[in-house]
Design a protein around this motif. Sequence first.
Motif, PDB file in Angstrom:
ATOM      1  N   PRO A  29       0.235  -3.662   2.394  1.00 58.38           N
ATOM      2  CA  PRO A  29       0.196  -4.160   3.772  1.00 58.38           C
ATOM      3  C   PRO A  29       1.384  -5.041   4.148  1.00 58.38           C
ATOM      4  O   PRO A  29       1.489  -5.462   5.306  1.00 58.38           O
ATOM      5  CB  PRO A  29      -1.118  -4.946   3.830  1.00 58.38           C
ATOM      6  N   THR A  30       2.270  -5.330   3.192  1.00 59.83           N
ATOM      7  CA  THR A  30       3.458  -6.129   3.506  1.00 59.83           C
ATOM      8  C   THR A  30       4.726  -5.286   3.414  1.00 59.83           C
ATOM      9  O   THR A  30       5.801  -5.794   3.112  1.00 59.83           O
ATOM     10  CB  THR A  30       3.579  -7.363   2.578  1.00 59.83           C
ATOM     11  N   GLN A  31       4.616  -4.005   3.704  1.00 56.18           N
ATOM     12  CA  GLN A  31       5.784  -3.134   3.723  1.00 56.18           C
ATOM     13  C   GLN A  31       6.426  -3.162   5.108  1.00 56.18           C
ATOM     14  O   GLN A  31       5.905  -3.746   6.058  1.00 56.18           O
ATOM     15  CB  GLN A  31       5.369  -1.699   3.357  1.00 56.18           C
ATOM     16  N   GLY A  32       7.572  -2.502   5.230  1.00 56.24           N
ATOM     17  CA  GLY A  32       8.268  -2.432   6.505  1.00 56.24           C
ATOM     18  C   GLY A  32       9.603  -1.750   6.324  1.00 56.24           C
ATOM     19  O   GLY A  32       9.975  -1.353   5.214  1.00 56.24           O
ATOM     20  N   ALA A  33      10.365  -1.604   7.413  1.00 54.65           N
ATOM     21  CA  ALA A  33      11.659  -0.932   7.342  1.00 54.65           C
ATOM     22  C   ALA A  33      12.471  -1.253   8.585  1.00 54.65           C
ATOM     23  O   ALA A  33      11.924  -1.387   9.686  1.00 54.65           O
ATOM     24  CB  ALA A  33      11.464   0.583   7.231  1.00 54.65           C
ATOM     25  N   GLY A  34      13.799  -1.370   8.394  1.00 48.86           N
ATOM     26  CA  GLY A  34      14.669  -1.583   9.541  1.00 48.86           C
ATOM     27  C   GLY A  34      15.873  -2.423   9.201  1.00 48.86           C
ATOM     28  O   GLY A  34      16.152  -2.698   8.026  1.00 48.86           O
ATOM     29  N   ALA A  35      16.601  -2.827  10.227  1.00 49.94           N
ATOM     30  CA  ALA A  35      17.843  -3.580  10.027  1.00 49.94           C
ATOM     31  C   ALA A  35      18.081  -4.534  11.185  1.00 49.94           C
ATOM     32  O   ALA A  35      17.645  -4.297  12.317  1.00 49.94           O
ATOM     33  CB  ALA A  35      19.031  -2.624   9.891  1.00 49.94           C
ATOM     34  N   VAL A  36      18.805  -5.603  10.882  1.00 47.27           N
ATOM     35  CA  VAL A  36      19.289  -6.548  11.888  1.00 47.27           C
ATOM     36  C   VAL A  36      20.803  -6.609  11.767  1.00 47.27           C
ATOM     37  O   VAL A  36      21.332  -6.769  10.665  1.00 47.27           O
ATOM     38  CB  VAL A  36      18.695  -7.957  11.687  1.00 47.27           C
ATOM     39  N   ALA A  37      21.503  -6.459  12.892  1.00 48.40           N
ATOM     40  CA  ALA A  37      22.964  -6.518  12.905  1.00 48.40           C
ATOM     41  C   ALA A  37      23.422  -7.747  13.680  1.00 48.40           C
ATOM     42  O   ALA A  37      22.879  -8.057  14.751  1.00 48.40           O
ATOM     43  CB  ALA A  37      23.544  -5.257  13.533  1.00 48.40           C
ATOM     44  N   MET A  38      24.446  -8.444  13.144  1.00 39.75           N
ATOM     45  CA  MET A  38      24.963  -9.664  13.759  1.00 39.75           C
ATOM     46  C   MET A  38      26.483  -9.641  13.762  1.00 39.75           C
ATOM     47  O   MET A  38      27.102  -9.439  12.719  1.00 39.75           O
ATOM     48  CB  MET A  38      24.451 -10.891  12.984  1.00 39.75           C
ATOM     49  N   LEU A  39      27.074  -9.830  14.919  1.00 36.55           N
ATOM     50  CA  LEU A  39      28.524  -9.907  15.051  1.00 36.55           C
ATOM     51  C   LEU A  39      28.926 -11.363  15.040  1.00 36.55           C
ATOM     52  O   LEU A  39      28.463 -12.157  15.872  1.00 36.55           O
ATOM     53  CB  LEU A  39      28.986  -9.228  16.348  1.00 36.55           C
ATOM     54  N   ILE A  40      29.792 -11.727  14.095  1.00 37.17           N
ATOM     55  CA  ILE A  40      30.226 -13.114  13.927  1.00 37.17           C
ATOM     56  C   ILE A  40      31.607 -13.273  14.545  1.00 37.17           C
ATOM     57  O   ILE A  40      32.519 -12.493  14.248  1.00 37.17           O
ATOM     58  CB  ILE A  40      30.263 -13.500  12.439  1.00 37.17           C
ATOM     59  N   SER A  41      31.765 -14.305  15.377  1.00 40.89           N
ATOM     60  CA  SER A  41      33.053 -14.524  16.032  1.00 40.89           C
ATOM     61  C   SER A  41      33.253 -16.006  16.319  1.00 40.89           C
ATOM     62  O   SER A  41      32.320 -16.809  16.216  1.00 40.89           O
ATOM     63  CB  SER A  41      33.136 -13.736  17.343  1.00 40.89           C
ATOM     64  N   SER A  42      34.472 -16.367  16.692  1.00 42.86           N
ATOM     65  CA  SER A  42      34.714 -17.707  17.219  1.00 42.86           C
ATOM     66  C   SER A  42      34.237 -17.735  18.664  1.00 42.86           C
ATOM     67  O   SER A  42      34.142 -16.689  19.324  1.00 42.86           O
ATOM     68  CB  SER A  42      36.199 -18.051  17.129  1.00 42.86           C
ATOM     69  N   ASN A  43      33.896 -18.930  19.142  1.00 42.28           N
ATOM     70  CA  ASN A  43      33.384 -19.098  20.510  1.00 42.28           C
ATOM     71  C   ASN A  43      32.292 -18.070  20.833  1.00 42.28           C
ATOM     72  O   ASN A  43      32.380 -17.329  21.818  1.00 42.28           O
ATOM     73  CB  ASN A  43      34.521 -18.987  21.520  1.00 42.28           C
ATOM     74  N   PRO A  44      31.251 -18.026  20.028  1.00 45.04           N
ATOM     75  CA  PRO A  44      30.209 -16.997  20.189  1.00 45.04           C
ATOM     76  C   PRO A  44      29.368 -17.225  21.440  1.00 45.04           C
ATOM     77  O   PRO A  44      29.261 -18.343  21.954  1.00 45.04           O
ATOM     78  CB  PRO A  44      29.374 -17.171  18.920  1.00 45.04           C
ATOM     79  N   LYS A  45      28.736 -16.154  21.889  1.00 44.64           N
ATOM     80  CA  LYS A  45      27.952 -16.204  23.120  1.00 44.64           C
ATOM     81  C   LYS A  45      26.488 -16.602  22.898  1.00 44.64           C
ATOM     82  O   LYS A  45      25.778 -16.896  23.863  1.00 44.64           O
ATOM     83  CB  LYS A  45      27.992 -14.842  23.807  1.00 44.64           C
ATOM     84  N   ILE A  46      26.020 -16.586  21.652  1.00 44.78           N
ATOM     85  CA  ILE A  46      24.599 -16.865  21.414  1.00 44.78           C
ATOM     86  C   ILE A  46      24.374 -18.184  20.684  1.00 44.78           C
ATOM     87  O   ILE A  46      23.627 -19.039  21.162  1.00 44.78           O
ATOM     88  CB  ILE A  46      23.935 -15.693  20.659  1.00 44.78           C
ATOM     89  N   LEU A  47      25.010 -18.374  19.526  1.00 48.05           N
ATOM     90  CA  LEU A  47      24.774 -19.615  18.788  1.00 48.05           C
ATOM     91  C   LEU A  47      25.925 -19.941  17.846  1.00 48.05           C
ATOM     92  O   LEU A  47      26.648 -19.063  17.394  1.00 48.05           O
ATOM     93  CB  LEU A  47      23.452 -19.547  18.014  1.00 48.05           C
ATOM     94  N   PHE A  48      26.082 -21.249  17.590  1.00 52.78           N
ATOM     95  CA  PHE A  48      27.015 -21.742  16.581  1.00 52.78           C
ATOM     96  C   PHE A  48      26.282 -21.883  15.255  1.00 52.78           C
ATOM     97  O   PHE A  48      25.113 -22.261  15.215  1.00 52.78           O
ATOM     98  CB  PHE A  48      27.568 -23.124  16.947  1.00 52.78           C
ATOM     99  N   VAL A  49      26.968 -21.609  14.152  1.00 55.17           N
ATOM    100  CA  VAL A  49      26.429 -21.883  12.822  1.00 55.17           C
ATOM    101  C   VAL A  49      26.996 -23.211  12.356  1.00 55.17           C
ATOM    102  O   VAL A  49      28.214 -23.380  12.249  1.00 55.17           O
ATOM    103  CB  VAL A  49      26.799 -20.767  11.826  1.00 55.17           C
ATOM    104  N   ASN A  50      26.125 -24.170  12.105  1.00 48.85           N
ATOM    105  CA  ASN A  50      26.576 -25.487  11.666  1.00 48.85           C
ATOM    106  C   ASN A  50      26.927 -25.482  10.180  1.00 48.85           C
ATOM    107  O   ASN A  50      26.353 -24.727   9.395  1.00 48.85           O
ATOM    108  CB  ASN A  50      25.506 -26.537  11.950  1.00 48.85           C
ATOM    109  N   ASP A  51      27.846 -26.354   9.809  1.00 43.76           N
ATOM    110  CA  ASP A  51      28.291 -26.453   8.417  1.00 43.76           C
ATOM    111  C   ASP A  51      27.429 -27.473   7.682  1.00 43.76           C
ATOM    112  O   ASP A  51      27.892 -28.551   7.289  1.00 43.76           O
ATOM    113  CB  ASP A  51      29.774 -26.854   8.383  1.00 43.76           C
ATOM    114  N   ASP A  52      26.152 -27.131   7.497  1.00 38.75           N
ATOM    115  CA  ASP A  52      25.231 -28.092   6.883  1.00 38.75           C
ATOM    116  C   ASP A  52      24.273 -27.426   5.892  1.00 38.75           C
ATOM    117  O   ASP A  52      23.230 -27.989   5.557  1.00 38.75           O
ATOM    118  CB  ASP A  52      24.430 -28.826   7.968  1.00 38.75           C
ATOM    119  N   ALA A  53      24.619 -26.238   5.417  1.00 45.12           N
ATOM    120  CA  ALA A  53      23.696 -25.485   4.559  1.00 45.12           C
ATOM    121  C   ALA A  53      23.426 -26.194   3.245  1.00 45.12           C
ATOM    122  O   ALA A  53      24.338 -26.749   2.618  1.00 45.12           O
ATOM    123  CB  ALA A  53      24.256 -24.091   4.290  1.00 45.12           C
TER     124      ALA A  53
END
Length: 389
Positions: free
Chosen positions: A156-180
């Motif tokens: 019951p915990t199966q699934g399938a698919g993909a997520v694609a993310m385009l990484i750029s400077s001055n992005p339109k959706i979100l900034f990734v902070n340098d705090d990992a």
Amino acid sequence: MENNELKVGIDKLSFFVPHYYVDMSDLARARHVDKAKFHIGIGQDEMAVSPVTQDIVTFAASAANQILDEQDKALVDLVIVATESSIDESKASAVIVHGLLGIQPFARSIEMKEACYAATAGIASAVDYVRLHPERKALVIASDLAKYGLNSGGEPTQGAGAVAMLISSNPKILFVNDDALTLTQDVYDFWRPTGQTYPSVDGQFSNAVYIESFSRVWDEYAKRTASQFSDFAALAFHTPYTKMGKKALLPKLENETESVKTRLLTQFERAITYNRRIGNLYTGSLYLSLISLLENSETLKAGDKIGLFSYGSGAVAEFYSVELVSGFDQHLKKNEHELLLHQREKLSIRAYEKMFEEKIDLNHNETFSDETPYAISEIKANHRLYRQK
């Protein structure tokens, strides 16, 4: 502006799932269990199912094709496919995806693996690259096929698919902070030795390691960054099943104010909207949850900080934060994603089991028919050939 002052992050993102799914009520009846065990106990309503003509390459290409235009393809220097469902011990799926998408030829294409965590490492690598080359872009795709076997505990915990993310400077959706903040532990909570068809899982131990990892990572992150839960508008979690993240979060919220608890738990439900209908995407589960949060929350705004908890069995865990950009909601694909889910075909349990059991034999040449934009078209000379519609 100096490179270290650049804002780098996710410029575009989307997900793809195959055309078929199983209703968890139907699966519960077929397996003679109370449907509440699936809908409430693990928090799943539907489960994506893949035909034999689809694999991590077609998932990845289909997800990325939704977000890339010709200018992007000319600027992408790095293609990373994160997966624990690799189809080849040598050749990276990213090489095939690069070709199917028509990305400019002078790009680095690699596959990354560490259970469900690898996409997070891919994003970190992509962000570092773009910070050094601010005029260029990177493509990170999390693509997986989660299969445990019919009538298995993990079914019951199966699934399938993909997520694609385009990484750029001055992005339109979100900034990734340098705090990992990252934690590595050598444990066997989930593993799949080379040649073994389905994973081996120590379920209770895996749940315990996940919960403990979040607790340890959060405590250390909070200590190093002087952060509190009240600093975050929302949190998103790696989601092998939707109740998992909540099990880790609730104990840490016991001493928080009611307003903080209410906000984070309300946003948590928004962040699992799509996951409840798709199931486990392994490397893509956290980022599907992020998309679900962004597209289903009614209160997020520019400048909000979101915390992301990434976990991969074996085990590597990480907590980091992102910040929403002004106008982010204008660059999401909520309508397209809802249409994708709505247009899927519900399988009977008999049809699901038949589809599940179909296998590709690389030792026998064969042709296939599949109208999906990207699909396996032929098996020839011991390898897979792909068709782009």
